[in-house]
Structures are given as structure tokens and as C-alpha cells.
Design a protein around this motif. Structure first.
Motif, PDB file in Angstrom:
ATOM      1  N   VAL A 294     -16.591  -1.278   2.981  1.00  0.00           N
ATOM      2  CA  VAL A 294     -16.483  -0.045   2.203  1.00  0.00           C
ATOM      3  C   VAL A 294     -17.743   0.807   2.408  1.00  0.00           C
ATOM      4  N   ALA A 295     -18.900   0.152   2.529  1.00  0.00           N
ATOM      5  CA  ALA A 295     -20.128   0.887   2.856  1.00  0.00           C
ATOM      6  C   ALA A 295     -19.999   1.530   4.234  1.00  0.00           C
ATOM      7  N   CYS A 296     -19.298   0.854   5.145  1.00  0.00           N
ATOM      8  CA  CYS A 296     -19.050   1.389   6.491  1.00  0.00           C
ATOM      9  C   CYS A 296     -18.246   2.683   6.396  1.00  0.00           C
ATOM     10  N   ALA A 297     -17.139   2.644   5.660  1.00  0.00           N
ATOM     11  CA  ALA A 297     -16.315   3.852   5.496  1.00  0.00           C
ATOM     12  C   ALA A 297     -17.090   4.937   4.768  1.00  0.00           C
ATOM     13  N   TYR A 298     -17.831   4.536   3.760  1.00  0.00           N
ATOM     14  CA  TYR A 298     -18.592   5.488   2.957  1.00  0.00           C
ATOM     15  C   TYR A 298     -19.718   6.101   3.780  1.00  0.00           C
ATOM     16  N   SER A 299     -20.342   5.309   4.656  1.00  0.00           N
ATOM     17  CA  SER A 299     -21.409   5.826   5.519  1.00  0.00           C
ATOM     18  C   SER A 299     -20.882   6.907   6.452  1.00  0.00           C
TER      19      SER A 299
ATOM     20  N   VAL B 140       0.870  -1.183   0.000  1.00  0.00           N
ATOM     21  CA  VAL B 140       0.000   0.000   0.000  1.00  0.00           C
ATOM     22  C   VAL B 140       0.901   1.225   0.000  1.00  0.00           C
ATOM     23  N   SER B 141       0.366   2.349  -0.434  1.00  0.00           N
ATOM     24  CA  SER B 141       1.192   3.550  -0.554  1.00  0.00           C
ATOM     25  C   SER B 141       1.041   4.485   0.639  1.00  0.00           C
ATOM     26  N   ALA B 142       0.078   4.236   1.522  1.00  0.00           N
ATOM     27  CA  ALA B 142      -0.135   5.100   2.685  1.00  0.00           C
ATOM     28  C   ALA B 142      -0.730   4.276   3.809  1.00  0.00           C
ATOM     29  N   LEU B 143      -0.448   4.687   5.045  1.00  0.00           N
ATOM     30  CA  LEU B 143      -0.967   3.963   6.205  1.00  0.00           C
ATOM     31  C   LEU B 143      -2.489   3.928   6.223  1.00  0.00           C
ATOM     32  N   ASP B 144      -3.130   4.946   5.688  1.00  0.00           N
ATOM     33  CA  ASP B 144      -4.592   5.005   5.712  1.00  0.00           C
ATOM     34  C   ASP B 144      -5.240   3.949   4.817  1.00  0.00           C
ATOM     35  N   GLN B 145      -4.441   3.248   4.012  1.00  0.00           N
ATOM     36  CA  GLN B 145      -4.966   2.192   3.156  1.00  0.00           C
ATOM     37  C   GLN B 145      -4.871   0.805   3.795  1.00  0.00           C
ATOM     38  N   LEU B 146      -4.364   0.756   5.032  1.00  0.00           N
ATOM     39  CA  LEU B 146      -4.169  -0.546   5.679  1.00  0.00           C
ATOM     40  C   LEU B 146      -5.485  -1.257   5.978  1.00  0.00           C
ATOM     41  N   MET B 147      -6.490  -0.519   6.443  1.00  0.00           N
ATOM     42  CA  MET B 147      -7.758  -1.173   6.776  1.00  0.00           C
ATOM     43  C   MET B 147      -8.423  -1.820   5.563  1.00  0.00           C
ATOM     44  N   PRO B 148      -8.561  -1.120   4.413  1.00  0.00           N
ATOM     45  CA  PRO B 148      -9.123  -1.800   3.247  1.00  0.00           C
ATOM     46  C   PRO B 148      -8.275  -2.984   2.803  1.00  0.00           C
ATOM     47  N   TYR B 149      -6.961  -2.883   2.982  1.00  0.00           N
ATOM     48  CA  TYR B 149      -6.074  -3.986   2.622  1.00  0.00           C
ATOM     49  C   TYR B 149      -6.367  -5.199   3.500  1.00  0.00           C
ATOM     50  N   LEU B 150      -6.521  -4.959   4.821  1.00  0.00           N
ATOM     51  CA  LEU B 150      -6.850  -6.038   5.742  1.00  0.00           C
ATOM     52  C   LEU B 150      -8.181  -6.685   5.378  1.00  0.00           C
ATOM     53  N   VAL B 151      -9.166  -5.846   5.030  1.00  0.00           N
ATOM     54  CA  VAL B 151     -10.491  -6.359   4.710  1.00  0.00           C
ATOM     55  C   VAL B 151     -10.437  -7.322   3.521  1.00  0.00           C
TER      56      VAL B 151
END
Length: 611
Positions: free
Chosen positions: A342-347, A316-327
Motif C-alpha cells: 500500500v505504501a508502494c501504491a501511495y508512493s 471486489v467491485s472493480a478490476l483496479d482492486q485486484l492487486m490489493p486483493y492479491l496482496v
């Protein structure tokens, strides 16, 4: 426990779940656009007719707190710096108590729509204008970050075009907010809270199963130094310690819950002051639940990748992308569940952005349009409010482009609130707590506080503190092997922590950089608040502050606290708390009556100055 493997991708069911969340949110907006004849007045559109109750408002407050910045930023924060972030649980308690017992009684008593109306009632129209402009700037910039965050998650997990996702986020928010007003904002938040809790719960349960139980996750976190709860170092230059989180965090979040229009607008829309206070205290439980989930997700991230960090391994290119990567790593065998996350983050984004758009429309109509166009009908103001929602939706989408340059999302978001929210908190505190404060003191204090917080905030962004101040924890890649390549959806190069397009590198460090600019970002708000408050109080004394004839309903009194016990003594008093009667659907706006206060002192005493 399972060994890491190539992460999955979005499948049809993921898109179905994700699209379903969007459709339901939009449908709620359509419903409140049509229910009861629609939004007939600006009061209906901006304040829900002042008929809201505690539970949905509390859930709405929690939903706005849990934006995509929280869903994506807090777990990566815990992964990188440890679970000391959980000390914010204590901070939230202080924030809610101060907001409910200091700021809410005064705002609710005045029956205002925009919190900045208070500044004109207490000081003058120029101070009000300063507060309004700062709020608009702060909110548009913050909302840009909130829109950009889930778009980043979407591109990571689905391969969507980044700016297509940004535009889609803003359009959906603007659609239901413009149609349904505050009621649509609150009830979509209620629905989205359920989606967010389900998304977090799915990740936590699956991570616990894969890693061999919660005890294993906690053991890995302990061995990796992530359970670092009790750092009592008083050094204000340390990024996160017990004291920076308690003191700095309290000032930062009080500027949000206590005086920020996005939050205040919802709890003063409740039908009684008791309901308004209850909404804040119920919301506290929600804040604790959200914090617990996000911290545990961060510990699960570490347990999963303690031997092969995806960030250092350039998965991943940034720490903020770790959660979607884990999912996509742990939920790839369960079609629809990655879509739920992703609906959770989008909500989280939808709830925060819609609240911001509604608040921006409110302050624009109340502070910038009504005072200059007093002949406009309520129907016209309602249409103007909806037009402002569309305009601000477009501006927030544009601001997301700037947010893409600001680096780590969580710190950037809280820094913005600190730099701008702190001086605003200081000015409101000055008005409510200092009877001799006057308009000259308020204006000079605001300028001084804003200058100081802006100086340290921008300096810290240009010359970020060294690792010995931020204390990042150890990450390893020795467990990565050549066969574990993952799915490299993001092909850009590794991004250092808190990087930004505006940072200045390769310069000789000076004492100013190593001390003043290395101050914990949580203290930006503290500096702004205290400088504004004390400079404002000091300047007010020689400029006639003691000579002004101040109506007591503009300041906090002991009766405000004692009225909490009215339900045990005189029940009738709790039913008629608001000193400012709302006539014809709330069109009697106190911001336009302050000129007449000198002629109605006796009436004010009868109608609610002494409660």
C-alpha cells in the motif's frame, strides 16, 4: 500450489510501515524548506535553482510515471486483456529519443521555466494562454484520478473511509511540495522509487513461491491466452494491437515526456544540457523495469485466480482492486508486507501529485502572474508559488470526486492525456519543426485538433466500444466454492469494465458509435496531434507564415543534433550551451524580452543562435 483462502486484513505492522513512508516523505519536504536558507526565489522553488543532476531527476521522472494508476491499473489490464501491454517497452524508447533530441534542445536553450513561455516566444501571448489553460485543466483532472486510485486501494485493504484517504493523500503531497519546492519533489521521488520497487518485488517473489515458480505462472498465462504479444491487426478500432500501442502510444506518451510541464520542468532544471539528456535516457531503463514488474504482476494475478476470478465472484467491485486483493491473499502471513505494498501504491501517488502541483504552480506564476505583475520581487513570487501549491492541492482533492465516476483508472488517465495532450503536442511540434508556422495557424490548428480529439474521446466514453473491439480474455469462476468467501470489504455490486456514471446504455448502435467512437483510446492523442499540426501548417501558408522573420533559436536545427558530439570535439562548447544567460539566480526571463528581439538580432547570433 496453495489453494485460495480467506484474505487477511491490515495489522499493526502494516500501519507502521505505511506511516513510516509518509513521515520520511514529509521530513524531506521540511529539510529542503530549511536547507540553504529555504526557497528564497521562485527559481529555487520551481526549478531547484537549475542545479539538479541526471540520476535523481531520472528517478523522479520514473517515479512520476509509476503512479498508483500504474501500480493498480497495469496488472489488472494484463489480467483482463493479456501481456500485449508489454509492447509499450518499444513505445517508451521512441518517446524518450524524440523528447531528448527534438524538444529538450529547444526548451533548454531558451532557459524557460514554463514550457508555455515557448508558445509566446514562438507565436504570441494568446496562444500561450490557450496552452496554459488546457494544461491546467488536464493536470487537475488527471491528478484527481491519481489521488482517487490509491484511496480505492486503501479502502479495499484496510477499511479506511474512502474520502478520508483521498483528503489524506492530497494533504501530505501538498505539505512537502509547498515547503520544499522542486528539490523536495525530486528527492522524495527518489525515496519513493525504492518503496515502489520493494513493493512490486515483494508481490512478485511471494507469488512465484506460492504458485510453484515463475515457469508455472508463465505456463498458466500461456494456457489462458495471456501471452498475446504479437497482434499485428492494423484495424485502428481494436483497443490494443501492436500498431495501436506503437503509433498511438508514442503520440500519447510523447505529449507527456516531450511537452508536458510536469516532466519537462524537471529535466530542464538540470545544470547542463548533457545532464538533462542523460536524465531522460536513464529514466528509460526505469520505465522498462516498471513495465516488466507490472506486467508480471498481472500474469501472477491470472495464475492465482484463473479458476476463481474475484471480480466475477464479486469479491471486489472493480478490476483496479485486484492487486490489493492479491496482496492480502498471499502476504497475510507476513505482517508489514501488505503495508509495504500500500505504501508502494501511495508512493506512486505522492510522486505524481507533487510533480503536478509543482508544475501547476510554475505555469500559474510564469504564465498568469509574472506577465501582469512585473514589479513583484523574487521573494514575493516565491511566496505566491507556495500559495499556488496549496490552492492546487485543494483543487486536485476536489477533482478526485469526479475521478470516482470515471471507471477503469488506466484507460481514463491515458484518455485524458490523449484528448488534451495530443493537440498541445501538435502545437509545440508545429512551432519547433515548421519554420513558416505562425500564430494564426497555431491557434486554428489547436482549436481543430482539440475539437476532434474531444469529440471522439467523449463519444467513446458515452458509448463505449463493444467487446469485439476491446477483446477481453476469458475469466472463470468454476473453481470458487461456497467455503471460499474471502473478506468482503467492498460490498457494492459488480462493475463492468470501463464503466462510468456518464455512460449511456440501452441505445441502438449506429455506424458512428461502432466506428468513430470505437477508435482505440490510444489514437485520441494521434488524432489531436496530427490535426493540429497539419491544419496549423496549412493555415499558416496563406496568412503570412512565409514572410515572418523567425529567430532560429526557436526551432530545431541540425546543430542541435550535431552538438551531441561536442564532447568528442570541443569540450568548451558543451559547457556554455544555453544561449540565454541566467542572471542573479535566473531572474532574467526570456518571456519578457521577446518584444526586444528585433533590436537584438545581432546579439542573438553571437550569444547562441549558431551553436
Amino acid at each position: 500450489m496453495d489453494a485460495p483462502r480467506a484474505i487477511g486484513t491490515f495489522v499493526a505492522w502494516d500501519y507502521v510501515v505505511f506511516a513510516g513512508m509518509l513521515l520520511v516523505s514529509a521530513a524531506i519536504g521540511v529539510y529542503y524548506a530549511l536547507a540553504g536558507g529555504g526557497q528564497k526565489t521562485s527559481e529555487d522553488f520551481l526549478m531547484g535553482g537549475r542545479s539538479m543532476t541526471a540520476v535523481p531527476v531520472a528517478l523522479s521522472l520514473s517515479a512520476s510515471f509509476m503512479s498508483a494508476v500504474t501500480v493498480l491499473g497495469t496488472p489488472s489490464e494484463v489480467y483482463r486483456f493479456g501481456a500485449i501491454f508489454s509492447i509499450f517497452a518499444v513505445t517508451y524508447f521512441f518517446v524518450v529519443v524524440v523528447s531528448a533530441e527534438v524538444f529538450l534542445p529547444v526548451f533548454y536553450r531558451l532557459g524557460i521555466t514554463s514550457t508555455y513561455e515557448y508558445l509566446e516566444l514562438r507565436f504570441n501571448k494568446y496562444v500561450r494562454l490557450c496552452g496554459t489553460v488546457l494544461f491546467i485543466f488536464q493536470t487537475i483532472l488527471y491528478t484527481g484520478i491519481v489521488i482517487y486510485a490509491p484511496a480505492l486501494a486503501l479502502t479495499q485493504v484496510t477499511g479506511f473511509d474512502l474520502w478520508g484517504a483521498v483528503v489524506a493523500t492530497g494533504v501530505v503531497c501538498t505539505f512537502y511540495c509547498t515547503l520544499g519546492g522542486l528539490k523536495a519533489v525530486v528527492w522524495t521521488d527518489v525515496f519513493q522509487v525504492g518503496i515502489m520497487v520493494a513493493g512490486f518485488a515483494t508481490v512478485i517473489i511471494r507469488a512465484a513461491v506460492i504458485q510453484g515458480g515463475i515457469n508455472t505462472i508463465l505456463s498458466d498465462a500461456y494456457n489462458g491466452g495471456r501471452l498475446n504479444f504479437w497482434n499485428f491487426n492494423p484495424n485502428p478500432l481494436q483497443r490494443h494491437t501492436f500498431w495501436t500501442i506503437i503509433i498511438g502510444g508514442s503520440f500519447t506518451w510523447t505529449s507527456i515526456y516531450g511537452v508536458n510541464q510536469s516532466q519537462v520542468q524537471r529535466y530542464i532544471s538540470c545544470k547542463s544540457r548533457f545532464q538533462a539528456k542523460m536524465s531522460l535516457y536513464i529514466n528509460l531503463v526505469g520505465l522498462w523495469a516498471i513495465l516488466t514488474c507490472s506486467v508480471f504482476c498481472g500474469l501472477a494475478l491470472y495464475s492465482r485466480y484463473k479458476d476463481c476470478d474475484p471480480w466475477m465472484a464479486k469479491k471486489v467491485s472493480a478490476l483496479d482492486q485486484l492487486m490489493p486483493y492479491l496482496v492480502l491473499d498471499i502476504l497475510q502471513d507476513y505482517p508489514g508486507l501488505p503495508g509495504l505494498f500500500v505504501a508502494c501504491a501511495y508512493s506512486g501517488t505522492l510522486s505524481t501529485v507533487s510533480s503536478s502541483i509543482n508544475a501547476l504552480a510554475a505555469v500559474t506564476v510564469e504564465d498568469l502572474i509574472k506577465p501582469h505583475f512585473r514589479s513583484l520581487s523574487e521573494r514575493s513570487l516565491s511566496w505566491i508559488s507556495q500559495g499556488m501549491s496549496v490552492l492546487y492541492g485543494a483543487l486536485c482533492i476536489g477533482m478526485a470526486a469526479l475521478a470516482s465516476l470515471m471507471g477503469a483508472l488506466l484507460q481514463a488517465a491515458l484518455s485524458i492525456f490523449g484528448m488534451i495532450g495530443g493537440p498541445l503536442l501538435g502545437m509545440f511540434s508545429l512551432g519547433i519543426l515548421v519554420p513558416f508556422a505562425n500564430s494564426i495557424g497555431a491557434f486554428v490548428g489547436l482549436m481543430a485538433g482539440f475539437s476532434m480529439s474531444l469529440w471522439v474521446g467523449i463519444g467513446a466514453h458515452l458509448y463505449p466500444p463493444l467487446p469485439e473491439r476491446t477483446l477481453p480474455l476469458h475469466l472463470a469462476t468454476y473453481g470458487c466454492n461456497s467455503s471460499y468467501n474471502g473478506t468482503n470489504l467492498m460490498t457494492t455490486t459488480e462493475m463492468p469494465l470501463s464503466t462510468s456514471a456518464f455512460q449511456i446504455h440501452n441505445v441502438e448502435r449506429t455506424p458512428l458509435m461502432d466506428n468513430w467512437y470505437s477508435l482505440s483510446y490510444l489514437y485520441f492523442s494521434t488524432i489531436g496531434t496530427l490535426v493540429t499540426f497539419f491544419v496549423g501548417a496549412f493555415i499558416s501558408l496563406p496568412t503570412g507564415g512565409r514572410k515572418q522573420n523567425l529567430d532560429r533559436k526557436f526551432i530545431l536545427t541540425k546543430e542541435d543534433f550535431l552538438s551531441n558530439f561536442d564532447m568528442f570535439t570541443k569540450k568548451k562548447r558543451a559547457l556554455s550551451y544555453k544561449s540565454h544567460p541566467m542572471e542573479d539566480g535566473g531572474t532574467d526571463n526570456p518571456a519578457f524580452n521577446h518584444i526586444e528581439l528585433n533590436f537584438t538580432d545581432q546579439s542573438n547570433k553571437i550569444n547562441g543562435t549558431r551553436l
